[in-house]
Design a protein around this motif. Sequence first.
Motif, PDB file in Angstrom:
ATOM      1  N   PRO A 125      -5.155  -0.679   1.374  1.00 38.59           N
ATOM      2  CA  PRO A 125      -3.705  -0.913   1.297  1.00 38.59           C
ATOM      3  C   PRO A 125      -3.245  -1.859   2.397  1.00 38.59           C
ATOM      4  O   PRO A 125      -3.902  -1.991   3.433  1.00 38.59           O
ATOM      5  CB  PRO A 125      -3.117   0.495   1.498  1.00 38.59           C
ATOM      6  CG  PRO A 125      -4.232   1.432   1.171  1.00 38.59           C
ATOM      7  CD  PRO A 125      -5.496   0.739   1.551  1.00 38.59           C
ATOM      8  N   VAL A 126      -2.114  -2.513   2.183  1.00 43.34           N
ATOM      9  CA  VAL A 126      -1.583  -3.420   3.192  1.00 43.34           C
ATOM     10  C   VAL A 126      -1.224  -2.631   4.452  1.00 43.34           C
ATOM     11  O   VAL A 126      -0.897  -1.443   4.384  1.00 43.34           O
ATOM     12  CB  VAL A 126      -0.345  -4.180   2.680  1.00 43.34           C
ATOM     13  CG1 VAL A 126      -0.700  -5.036   1.475  1.00 43.34           C
ATOM     14  CG2 VAL A 126       0.785  -3.211   2.342  1.00 43.34           C
ATOM     15  N   GLU A 127      -1.298  -3.287   5.596  1.00 41.99           N
ATOM     16  CA  GLU A 127      -0.974  -2.639   6.865  1.00 41.99           C
ATOM     17  C   GLU A 127       0.486  -2.212   6.876  1.00 41.99           C
ATOM     18  O   GLU A 127       1.358  -2.896   6.338  1.00 41.99           O
ATOM     19  CB  GLU A 127      -1.281  -3.600   8.013  1.00 41.99           C
ATOM     20  CG  GLU A 127      -2.746  -3.991   8.080  1.00 41.99           C
ATOM     21  CD  GLU A 127      -3.028  -4.989   9.196  1.00 41.99           C
ATOM     22  OE1 GLU A 127      -2.071  -5.653   9.658  1.00 41.99           O
ATOM     23  OE2 GLU A 127      -4.194  -5.101   9.600  1.00 41.99           O
ATOM     24  N   ARG A 128       0.750  -1.076   7.558  1.00 40.83           N
ATOM     25  CA  ARG A 128       2.104  -0.520   7.504  1.00 40.83           C
ATOM     26  C   ARG A 128       2.347   0.490   8.616  1.00 40.83           C
ATOM     27  O   ARG A 128       1.424   0.919   9.320  1.00 40.83           O
ATOM     28  CB  ARG A 128       2.329   0.157   6.153  1.00 40.83           C
ATOM     29  CG  ARG A 128       1.463   1.406   5.953  1.00 40.83           C
ATOM     30  CD  ARG A 128       1.510   1.877   4.509  1.00 40.83           C
ATOM     31  NE  ARG A 128       0.818   0.941   3.628  1.00 40.83           N
ATOM     32  CZ  ARG A 128       0.966   0.895   2.312  1.00 40.83           C
ATOM     33  NH1 ARG A 128       1.809   1.745   1.718  1.00 40.83           N
ATOM     34  NH2 ARG A 128       0.305   0.041   1.575  1.00 40.83           N
ATOM     35  N   SER A 129       3.607   0.886   8.725  1.00 45.53           N
ATOM     36  CA  SER A 129       4.033   1.969   9.619  1.00 45.53           C
ATOM     37  C   SER A 129       5.113   2.770   8.899  1.00 45.53           C
ATOM     38  O   SER A 129       5.570   2.394   7.823  1.00 45.53           O
ATOM     39  CB  SER A 129       4.578   1.408  10.942  1.00 45.53           C
ATOM     40  OG  SER A 129       5.634   0.492  10.690  1.00 45.53           O
ATOM     41  N   TRP A 130       5.513   3.918   9.489  1.00 43.74           N
ATOM     42  CA  TRP A 130       6.542   4.794   8.912  1.00 43.74           C
ATOM     43  C   TRP A 130       6.210   5.213   7.484  1.00 43.74           C
ATOM     44  O   TRP A 130       7.082   5.360   6.645  1.00 43.74           O
ATOM     45  CB  TRP A 130       7.921   4.136   8.980  1.00 43.74           C
ATOM     46  CG  TRP A 130       8.552   4.253  10.319  1.00 43.74           C
ATOM     47  CD1 TRP A 130       9.038   5.373  10.903  1.00 43.74           C
ATOM     48  CD2 TRP A 130       8.751   3.201  11.272  1.00 43.74           C
ATOM     49  NE1 TRP A 130       9.533   5.092  12.154  1.00 43.74           N
ATOM     50  CE2 TRP A 130       9.377   3.762  12.406  1.00 43.74           C
ATOM     51  CE3 TRP A 130       8.476   1.844  11.269  1.00 43.74           C
ATOM     52  CZ2 TRP A 130       9.709   3.020  13.516  1.00 43.74           C
ATOM     53  CZ3 TRP A 130       8.810   1.100  12.383  1.00 43.74           C
ATOM     54  CH2 TRP A 130       9.419   1.690  13.496  1.00 43.74           C
ATOM     55  N   HIS A 131       4.924   5.451   7.204  1.00 46.35           N
ATOM     56  CA  HIS A 131       4.464   5.928   5.911  1.00 46.35           C
ATOM     57  C   HIS A 131       4.063   7.397   6.057  1.00 46.35           C
ATOM     58  O   HIS A 131       4.201   7.979   7.135  1.00 46.35           O
ATOM     59  CB  HIS A 131       3.262   5.093   5.441  1.00 46.35           C
ATOM     60  CG  HIS A 131       2.185   4.969   6.482  1.00 46.35           C
ATOM     61  ND1 HIS A 131       2.382   4.339   7.697  1.00 46.35           N
ATOM     62  CD2 HIS A 131       0.902   5.405   6.513  1.00 46.35           C
ATOM     63  CE1 HIS A 131       1.276   4.378   8.427  1.00 46.35           C
ATOM     64  NE2 HIS A 131       0.364   5.034   7.732  1.00 46.35           N
TER      65      HIS A 131
END
Length: 409
Positions: free
Chosen positions: A253-259
């Motif tokens: 998955p694409v890089e992320r935060s607040w998931h």
Amino acid sequence: MNSTTVSPVAEVGMLSARERSDHTAFVDGGFLYVWGGHHSVAGEEVFFPSDEIWVYDMSSGVWTIYAMGGEIPPTLSQTCGCCVNGVLYIFGGCAENGHTNQLYCVDLLDGMFTWRNVTDSTGTPPSPRDKHSCWVYADRLIYFGGYGCKQMREVTDSRRFITDEMSWVTIGTMLFRFWGWNNEVHVFDPRTNTWSEPQMHGIPPKPRAAHSSATLGRMGYVCGGVEAPSMNIHCLDLETWTWTEIVPTSTVPVERSWHTLTPLSDSTLFLFGGLSMSGETLSDGWIFDVHRKEWRELQHSHRDKPRLWHSACLGQDSDVIVFGGSRDYALLADTISVLQSPSQSHCSDLLLFDTQPLPLLRLCEDCIGRNARTLEQQLSWLPKKIQEKLRKRILFFRTAKSQGTYNSR
């Protein structure tokens, strides 16, 4: 849930819990508990009172709000909440006077909902922080990471604490403190009322905040976050305190935060939503197999409902229930604070994700619930216990239809 000792403030079966983000939520005994968070009032961000808790009956779809007393915690942003044996613990976060490292707890099973500030513990608690996470294992609370401040003498290892250079501009004259991200592990044992910091082994993940974490068996998993957005999975053996990195063998998955990251089984985790590095609010869902080291994208009907700052809990029959969150956000460059965009929208709906086929009994109950007008007369033919359960499902679908807040598969 034992609620005989105290009366609810209100049963709001025809309404839903107010739209909110940055709240604490968990499932226990067929009920979804929601505490705290914030919402928008006339364009301003307002935090919900910390002396109330919302409880959602997952069978009937009825929300009930209960008043809370005792040593009530302040309203907090980016705090970390978890439940152990029916006791809710709230640690850290940012209050009106700044970051905190206070620990509060409340017994949710005695019907009193009385908060207690845990001030009599032994050992050294973590430094003040927010946007951290918690694993629960062997009835202990194991906190990881976060963003906060430390005094100069406390910053001894750059691999455990990365200084936020922009904080010098934001904090101004408070040069005796450093602000930044950490990858520390701290343990609180409610049985002994003791804080400890175990000796780590292996190569730890980079310091981070606004990440997601989950517990499977004796392993704690973490991925993503601010300043360390990689979707490689890091796991910590919660008995030997040894870190291991899992490099996926599949599409990532694409890089992320607040998931969110939710345990599904002994070997699978469910990831949903978050904020991409380009500032896009995401709505994709993924299942990670920790043994095969593979990500698999889950096809679902909620692709038009992006979320960040939401909650996700394992519900009935291995489905995941997502509540609240925001549909749009913009990050400030300094990353200490979050700037809400003018069009920010908080949510109050419930999203349900089926991660595996439902049992036949559940399918039958839901079918009757959806077609109550046709089948309600025949309910009297069934045993009383089954009638009671089915009437809850009928109420569930009627309430969901009137609220428009429940989004099924």
